[in-house]
Design a protein around this motif. Structure first.
Motif, PDB file in Angstrom:
ATOM      1  N   PRO A 171      -4.347  10.983   2.551  1.00  0.00           N
ATOM      2  CA  PRO A 171      -5.029  10.607   3.794  1.00  0.00           C
ATOM      3  C   PRO A 171      -5.175   9.109   4.004  1.00  0.00           C
ATOM      4  CG  PRO A 171      -6.630  11.308   2.164  1.00  0.00           C
ATOM      5  CD  PRO A 171      -5.270  11.562   1.559  1.00  0.00           C
ATOM      6  N   GLU A 172      -5.002   8.299   2.928  1.00  0.00           N
ATOM      7  CA  GLU A 172      -5.194   6.858   3.069  1.00  0.00           C
ATOM      8  C   GLU A 172      -4.210   6.111   2.184  1.00  0.00           C
ATOM      9  OE1 GLU A 172      -9.004   5.632   1.642  1.00  0.00           O
ATOM     10  OE2 GLU A 172      -8.948   6.978  -0.091  1.00  0.00           O
ATOM     11  N   PRO A 219       0.224   6.421   6.407  1.00  0.00           N
ATOM     12  CA  PRO A 219       0.038   7.851   6.141  1.00  0.00           C
ATOM     13  C   PRO A 219       0.716   8.695   7.214  1.00  0.00           C
ATOM     14  CG  PRO A 219      -2.034   6.661   5.876  1.00  0.00           C
ATOM     15  CD  PRO A 219      -1.062   5.706   6.519  1.00  0.00           C
ATOM     16  N   SER A 236      -7.497  13.685  -1.266  1.00  0.00           N
ATOM     17  CA  SER A 236      -7.594  12.243  -1.464  1.00  0.00           C
ATOM     18  C   SER A 236      -7.201  11.857  -2.883  1.00  0.00           C
ATOM     19  CB  SER A 236      -9.025  11.763  -1.197  1.00  0.00           C
ATOM     20  OG  SER A 236      -9.897  12.246  -2.220  1.00  0.00           O
ATOM     21  N   PRO A 276       0.339   5.650   0.406  1.00  0.00           N
ATOM     22  CA  PRO A 276      -0.534   6.806   0.613  1.00  0.00           C
ATOM     23  C   PRO A 276      -0.188   7.923  -0.372  1.00  0.00           C
ATOM     24  CG  PRO A 276       1.169   6.787   2.284  1.00  0.00           C
ATOM     25  CD  PRO A 276       1.420   5.586   1.413  1.00  0.00           C
ATOM     26  N   ARG A 295       0.822  -1.204   0.000  1.00  0.00           N
ATOM     27  CA  ARG A 295       0.000   0.000   0.000  1.00  0.00           C
ATOM     28  C   ARG A 295       0.859   1.258   0.000  1.00  0.00           C
ATOM     29  NH1 ARG A 295      -5.354  -0.591   0.860  1.00  0.00           N
ATOM     30  NH2 ARG A 295      -6.024  -2.752   1.203  1.00  0.00           N
ATOM     31  N   LEU A 302      -3.435   3.115  -0.324  1.00  0.00           N
ATOM     32  CA  LEU A 302      -4.114   2.273  -1.307  1.00  0.00           C
ATOM     33  C   LEU A 302      -3.114   1.327  -1.947  1.00  0.00           C
ATOM     34  CD1 LEU A 302      -6.072   5.069  -3.231  1.00  0.00           C
ATOM     35  CD2 LEU A 302      -6.967   3.622  -1.391  1.00  0.00           C
TER      36      LEU A 302
END
Length: 214
Positions: A122-123, A184, A198, A92, A90, A125
């Motif tokens: 913010p996240e 993050p 985002s 961010p 992942r 992925l």
């Protein structure tokens, strides 16, 4: 200051120190260094920046969201298939607009001297999830395919990417895509007092700008 193509290159630290010395002679008041998040090679360049006698700020980033729309990946998105040597790791992704605002604040406003800001979205992925967000924003199918580093290099060269840059990209994927940057960080909020944009917002804005138009 931003070193091309990447601070991980051996020559980067010397170049940053030379620029810091020139800045000292010219009496510059502030410098901001765009550094690499999770890149060991970038740390030496950061240490050299400390030789600057004015106010300095370090901005550490990893994957820009705009890598999907302003580099070789833009053509892959248009083709309907993005292929990279990354699995379920992942990231961010950080919007370059946020980077620009943080750098602008560090150069123009007081209170950022000596700070190191790690900038992320913010996240976190996966690359497959990021491509899914792009596909949703476009309203047409774009798929993600994980490939071996060798296949990745072959496609880069076939797409016209310079051989030295292709080798560097393969190395960076091999070194930094191990989850070290997955969490993050709060750099955007610390610097600007607001949350970062985002990835979905980036994708929608990019579609509005027509950058993935076929």
């Amino acid at each position: 200051m931003a070193f091309q193509p990447d601070l991980a290159l051996p020559a980067a630290a010397d170049a940053i120190q030379s620029l810091a010395e020139i800045a000292n002679r010219q009496g510059l008041a502030r410098i901001v260094l765009l550094s690499g998040r999770g890149e060991e090679g970038a740390l030496e360049a950061e240490r050299r920046l400390a030789t600057f006698e004015g106010e300095w700020t370090v901005v550490r980033c990893s994957w820009f969201s705009q890598n999907f729309s302003e580099t070789f990946l833009a053509d892959q998105v248009r083709s309907g298939e993005v292929s990279l040597p990354v699995g379920t790791m992942r990231e961010p992704f950080i919007d370059a607009r946020d980077i620009a605002e943080v750098v602008g604040a560090a150069l123009m406003d007081a209170g950022h001297a000596g700070e190191t800001y790690e900038l992320t979205g913010p996240e976190a992925l996966t690359f497959a999830e990021a491509v899914e967000a792009i596909s949703a924003a476009l309203g047409r199918e774009v798929i993600y395919r994980q490939v071996t580093p060798g296949r990745f290099r072959e496609r880069l060269l076939a797409d016209g990417v310079d051989r030295e840059l292709a080798d560097l990209l393969v190395e960076l994927f091999s070194v930094t895509m191990d989850g070290r940057n997955a969490a993050p960080a709060d750099g955007v909020e610390r610097a600007l007092g607001r949350p970062p944009r985002s990835f979905a917002d980036y994708a929608l804005q990019t579609v509005r700008e027509g950058k993935w138009a076929v």
